[in-house]
Write a protein that holds these residues in place. Sequence first.
Motif, mmCIF file in Angstrom:
data_model
loop_
_atom_site.group_PDB
_atom_site.id
_atom_site.type_symbol
_atom_site.label_atom_id
_atom_site.label_comp_id
_atom_site.label_asym_id
_atom_site.label_seq_id
_atom_site.Cartn_x
_atom_site.Cartn_y
_atom_site.Cartn_z
ATOM 1 N N TYR A 29 -8.607 -1.909 -6.244
ATOM 2 C CA TYR A 29 -7.578 -1.005 -5.267
ATOM 3 C C TYR A 29 -7.737 0.003 -6.253
ATOM 4 N N SER A 52 0.632 4.322 6.376
ATOM 5 C CA SER A 52 -0.090 3.683 6.731
ATOM 6 C C SER A 52 -1.633 3.185 5.906
ATOM 7 N N LEU A 53 -1.246 4.431 4.695
ATOM 8 C CA LEU A 53 -2.037 3.977 3.747
ATOM 9 C C LEU A 53 -1.089 2.953 2.814
ATOM 10 N N SER A 54 -0.367 2.871 2.536
ATOM 11 C CA SER A 54 0.309 1.981 1.696
ATOM 12 C C SER A 54 0.902 0.594 2.404
ATOM 13 N N THR A 55 -0.020 0.488 3.334
ATOM 14 C CA THR A 55 -0.153 -1.084 3.286
ATOM 15 C C THR A 55 -1.570 -1.898 3.461
ATOM 16 N N GLY A 56 -2.821 -0.704 2.766
ATOM 17 C CA GLY A 56 -4.020 -1.188 2.365
ATOM 18 C C GLY A 56 -4.074 -1.570 0.809
ATOM 19 N N ASN A 57 -5.430 -1.550 0.996
ATOM 20 C CA ASN A 57 -5.506 -2.066 -0.985
ATOM 21 C C ASN A 57 -6.267 -0.804 -1.824
ATOM 22 N N GLY A 190 -9.028 5.571 6.192
ATOM 23 C CA GLY A 190 -9.489 4.812 5.466
ATOM 24 C C GLY A 190 -11.043 4.210 5.416
ATOM 25 N N SER A 194 -13.162 5.071 1.737
ATOM 26 C CA SER A 194 -13.651 3.104 1.383
ATOM 27 C C SER A 194 -15.089 3.853 0.503
#
Length: 250
Positions: A29, A52-57, A190, A194
């Motif tokens: 994270y 959108s990013l706030s829902t990712g890891n 995204g 990564s």
Amino acid sequence: MDSRHSTVAENALLGLSYRSRTAALNEEYPRVLVLLAGHFIGMEEGYAALRSLSTGNVRLRLWAEDQLLGTNNAGELARQTGVDDLIHPGQAHKLSPADADTLLIPVLSLSLLSRLVQLDTGHPFVRLIVENLCAGKPVGALTLGAEPEHYRWSEQGLSQASPLLKEKMRSMVTEISDYGIRLLAPSDLGSWLSSSNEPPRKQVLTEEDIIAALKLGRTSITLNGPAVITPLARDTARQYGIEIKQAGFE
């Protein structure tokens, strides 16, 4: 912002669940510090990218410039961005490259762009960006705010800029890219995050680096992170009595 979603709570819970396993937490994270500037174009797209990013890891924290805070309260910014973990203005001066794994500029305002080109480290955003670049930390920027030929400029009636003005914007964007800032479209975020979380590439210490240190009168060189030392660099360092150290080790 959905009242059930809180980046403050999520970040705190992750910290508790990983406890002393900081390296694993940062790998799984990564900490993304968002530097949010106000601009006449690109705000909606920047906000949408953050939601959108706030829902990712990832673990997001938000530092908004003073001018933006003057026209939006914390609750409104949280609703727009999906991030309620805000840097208090009084604490912002304490931030350093150690406080994040990645820096993200979701709105590249012309004011910030100009200051970046000039390396105006009197501006707090620019200071932190330059420090992170020098520390080898990834820095990315969504570029719509400085792309006058993007269709969104035309939709907002802003497509009549002179060729000279357009060229000036393009040249400034190219310049910050040369500094090491990754230029992004929202769809790139995204994959960029990564790849940014991959282990750092090894430094290469060469004979030229040893000679440069010698000319500066230095007696040691400290390497931060993985490094390859060429045989000639090692021999030259030994010849001139320059010690090669690894950060964290004496």
